[in-house]
Design a protein around this motif. Structure first.
Motif, PDB file in Angstrom:
ATOM      1  N   HIS A  39       0.863  -1.180   0.000  1.00 27.58           N
ATOM      2  CA  HIS A  39       0.000   0.000   0.000  1.00 27.58           C
ATOM      3  C   HIS A  39       0.897   1.227   0.000  1.00 27.58           C
ATOM      4  O   HIS A  39       1.864   1.309   0.757  1.00 27.58           O
ATOM      5  N   VAL A  40       0.578   2.167  -0.877  1.00 28.75           N
ATOM      6  CA  VAL A  40       1.382   3.381  -1.000  1.00 28.75           C
ATOM      7  C   VAL A  40       0.604   4.573  -0.465  1.00 28.75           C
ATOM      8  O   VAL A  40      -0.517   4.854  -0.903  1.00 28.75           O
ATOM      9  N   LEU A  41       1.190   5.249   0.510  1.00 28.97           N
ATOM     10  CA  LEU A  41       0.640   6.515   0.988  1.00 28.97           C
ATOM     11  C   LEU A  41       1.100   7.602   0.027  1.00 28.97           C
ATOM     12  O   LEU A  41       2.295   7.875  -0.082  1.00 28.97           O
ATOM     13  N   SER A  42       0.165   8.169  -0.681  1.00 32.06           N
ATOM     14  CA  SER A  42       0.499   9.148  -1.712  1.00 32.06           C
ATOM     15  C   SER A  42       1.053  10.425  -1.095  1.00 32.06           C
ATOM     16  O   SER A  42       0.381  11.099  -0.320  1.00 32.06           O
ATOM     17  N   GLU A  43       2.287  10.747  -1.441  1.00 26.50           N
ATOM     18  CA  GLU A  43       2.917  11.951  -0.894  1.00 26.50           C
ATOM     19  C   GLU A  43       2.190  13.228  -1.313  1.00 26.50           C
ATOM     20  O   GLU A  43       1.964  14.122  -0.485  1.00 26.50           O
ATOM     21  N   PRO A  44       1.759  13.354  -2.593  1.00 25.01           N
ATOM     22  CA  PRO A  44       0.990  14.554  -2.960  1.00 25.01           C
ATOM     23  C   PRO A  44      -0.299  14.695  -2.162  1.00 25.01           C
ATOM     24  O   PRO A  44      -0.679  15.794  -1.754  1.00 25.01           O
ATOM     25  N   ALA A  45      -0.977  13.566  -1.919  1.00 21.94           N
ATOM     26  CA  ALA A  45      -2.221  13.620  -1.147  1.00 21.94           C
ATOM     27  C   ALA A  45      -1.950  14.031   0.297  1.00 21.94           C
ATOM     28  O   ALA A  45      -2.722  14.783   0.906  1.00 21.94           O
ATOM     29  N   LEU A  46      -0.830  13.532   0.845  1.00 24.23           N
ATOM     30  CA  LEU A  46      -0.483  13.899   2.218  1.00 24.23           C
ATOM     31  C   LEU A  46      -0.176  15.395   2.323  1.00 24.23           C
ATOM     32  O   LEU A  46      -0.578  16.057   3.289  1.00 24.23           O
ATOM     33  N   ARG A  47       0.510  15.927   1.323  1.00 20.26           N
ATOM     34  CA  ARG A  47       0.816  17.361   1.333  1.00 20.26           C
ATOM     35  C   ARG A  47      -0.469  18.194   1.253  1.00 20.26           C
ATOM     36  O   ARG A  47      -0.602  19.224   1.924  1.00 20.26           O
ATOM     37  N   THR A  48      -1.403  17.714   0.452  1.00 17.90           N
ATOM     38  CA  THR A  48      -2.683  18.414   0.346  1.00 17.90           C
ATOM     39  C   THR A  48      -3.415  18.396   1.677  1.00 17.90           C
ATOM     40  O   THR A  48      -3.990  19.403   2.110  1.00 17.90           O
ATOM     41  N   LEU A  49      -3.378  17.234   2.336  1.00 20.16           N
ATOM     42  CA  LEU A  49      -4.041  17.108   3.634  1.00 20.16           C
ATOM     43  C   LEU A  49      -3.447  18.082   4.651  1.00 20.16           C
ATOM     44  O   LEU A  49      -4.184  18.773   5.373  1.00 20.16           O
ATOM     45  N   VAL A  50      -2.133  18.157   4.706  1.00 17.18           N
ATOM     46  CA  VAL A  50      -1.474  19.063   5.650  1.00 17.18           C
ATOM     47  C   VAL A  50      -1.802  20.516   5.330  1.00 17.18           C
ATOM     48  O   VAL A  50      -2.014  21.351   6.234  1.00 17.18           O
ATOM     49  N   ALA A  51      -1.887  20.832   4.039  1.00 19.98           N
ATOM     50  CA  ALA A  51      -2.210  22.200   3.635  1.00 19.98           C
ATOM     51  C   ALA A  51      -3.629  22.579   4.030  1.00 19.98           C
ATOM     52  O   ALA A  51      -3.911  23.708   4.437  1.00 19.98           O
ATOM     53  N   LEU A  52      -4.549  21.616   3.918  1.00 19.83           N
ATOM     54  CA  LEU A  52      -5.948  21.883   4.248  1.00 19.83           C
ATOM     55  C   LEU A  52      -6.172  21.961   5.749  1.00 19.83           C
ATOM     56  O   LEU A  52      -7.018  22.716   6.232  1.00 19.83           O
ATOM     57  N   PHE A  53      -5.394  21.155   6.488  1.00 20.64           N
ATOM     58  CA  PHE A  53      -5.556  21.115   7.946  1.00 20.64           C
ATOM     59  C   PHE A  53      -4.196  21.366   8.609  1.00 20.64           C
ATOM     60  O   PHE A  53      -3.573  20.429   9.158  1.00 20.64           O
ATOM     61  N   PRO A  54      -3.723  22.588   8.563  1.00 23.02           N
ATOM     62  CA  PRO A  54      -2.376  22.885   9.069  1.00 23.02           C
ATOM     63  C   PRO A  54      -2.202  22.586  10.553  1.00 23.02           C
ATOM     64  O   PRO A  54      -1.078  22.395  11.020  1.00 23.02           O
ATOM     65  N   GLY A  55      -3.280  22.512  11.296  1.00 18.89           N
ATOM     66  CA  GLY A  55      -3.156  22.231  12.728  1.00 18.89           C
ATOM     67  C   GLY A  55      -2.968  20.765  13.032  1.00 18.89           C
ATOM     68  O   GLY A  55      -2.716  20.396  14.184  1.00 18.89           O
ATOM     69  N   SER A  56      -3.091  19.916  12.026  1.00 20.39           N
ATOM     70  CA  SER A  56      -2.988  18.466  12.250  1.00 20.39           C
ATOM     71  C   SER A  56      -1.588  17.989  11.889  1.00 20.39           C
ATOM     72  O   SER A  56      -1.376  17.317  10.872  1.00 20.39           O
TER      73      SER A  56
END
Length: 293
Positions: A39-56
């Motif tokens: 299973h691959v954790l998509s790095e672009p998706a993770l960056r998007t997640l961090v950008a959307l929820f900077p407090g997480s």
């Protein structure tokens, strides 16, 4: 590819991926092969997640831990359901295409799930699955039918290019107890012009019979080259459209696997999936094993 000893199955934990992991485990158990789930954790998706929820700040850690639990649970279910299967797990982090292709280099076979009723119709061009089918240097098994252990009837379309013998060997290896049908589809050259030129029905039929006999002889020669496995091969020669005839033959014999090459004969198809292969992948109701060039 005469032996499949190391199988890699990429999973996103979807229902379709679950079908693929079960099929991969069934094949691995049948062949005594090793299976690795990836299973691959998509790095672009993770960056998007961090950008959307900077407090997480710990979101990536939690997602990684959840993925680890899910992939280990899937491996456990496979070990429990299928006797003797050896399953390991692997988590990747980065671009899914790159991670899967890199992992495939140490495997003999990549197994993917088919999304939807038509795996290529339902793919957007440039999707992960489409790119993997184009770029993989290993055979790719596209699994779409609920797995029944193990393969019982395999269809191998042959066009007498250099890839035909390899496809037949692969079919014999991945389906060691299956009935194998080697199918050649031919078209009579210039048949339409023969009719227009006033060639008689008897003469056209004679040309057809000659083409059929020559093709049958070549299929039998290919089968003989497989040694003992060749004795399991039933030759079939039909006239018509390649893609349509392959699908009709698969339905006729109730095939649970089709084994064919990735590319067509044209040099223009060298980087793409051949048109016949694409059509079969789109409309087949059974698993399809695609052999690389």
């Amino acid at each position: 590819m005469d032996r499949f000893r190391r199988l890699l199955c990429a999973t996103d934990f979807s229902e379709h991926a679950g079908i693929a992991t079960r099929r991969a485990a069934t094949v691995a158990a049948t062949l005594g092969a090793e299976l690795q789930l990836l299973h691959v954790l998509s790095e672009p998706a993770l960056r998007t997640l961090v950008a959307l929820f900077p407090g997480s700040a710990d979101a990536e850690i939690r997602l990684s831990e959840d993925a680890r639990r899910m992939i280990e649970a899937e491996a456990g279910r496979l070990r429990e359901a299928i006797d003797g299967v050896a399953v390991t797990t692997r988590l990747g982090n980065g671009d899914p295409d790159d991670e899967i292709l890199a992992a495939t280099e140490s495997a003999d076979l990549l197994v993917l799930g088919a999304h939807g009723q038509n795996p290529l119709r339902d793919m957007v061009i440039g999707s992960t699955a489409e790119r993997l089918l184009r770029k993989a240097t290993r055979p790719v098994l596209v699994s779409r039918a609920a797995p029944e252990p193990p393969y019982r009837r395999a269809l191998v379309p042959v066009d007498f290019t250099g890839h035909s013998a390899g496809a037949m060997r692969a079919a014999a290896a991945i389906a060691p107890d299956a009935e194998l049908t080697a199918l050649h589809v031919f078209e009579l050259p210039f048949e339409g012009k023969l009719w227009l030129a006033g060639v008689s029905d008897d003469e056209v039929n004679r040309f057809r019979a000659l083409a059929r006999a020559q093709a049958l002889k070549r299929v039998l020669e290919l089968a003989a080259g497989l040694g003992e496995a060749g004795s399991r091969i039933r030759p079939q020669v039909v006239q018509g459209s390649a893609a349509r005839s392959i699908l009709e033959a698969a339905e006729e014999i109730d095939a649970d696997l089709i084994v064919m090459g990735r590319h067509g004969k044209s040099a223009a198809e060298a980087f793409f999936i051949g048109s016949v292969t694409r059509h079969v992948l789109s409309d087949a109701t059974c698993d399809v094993l695609i052999m690389p060039a």
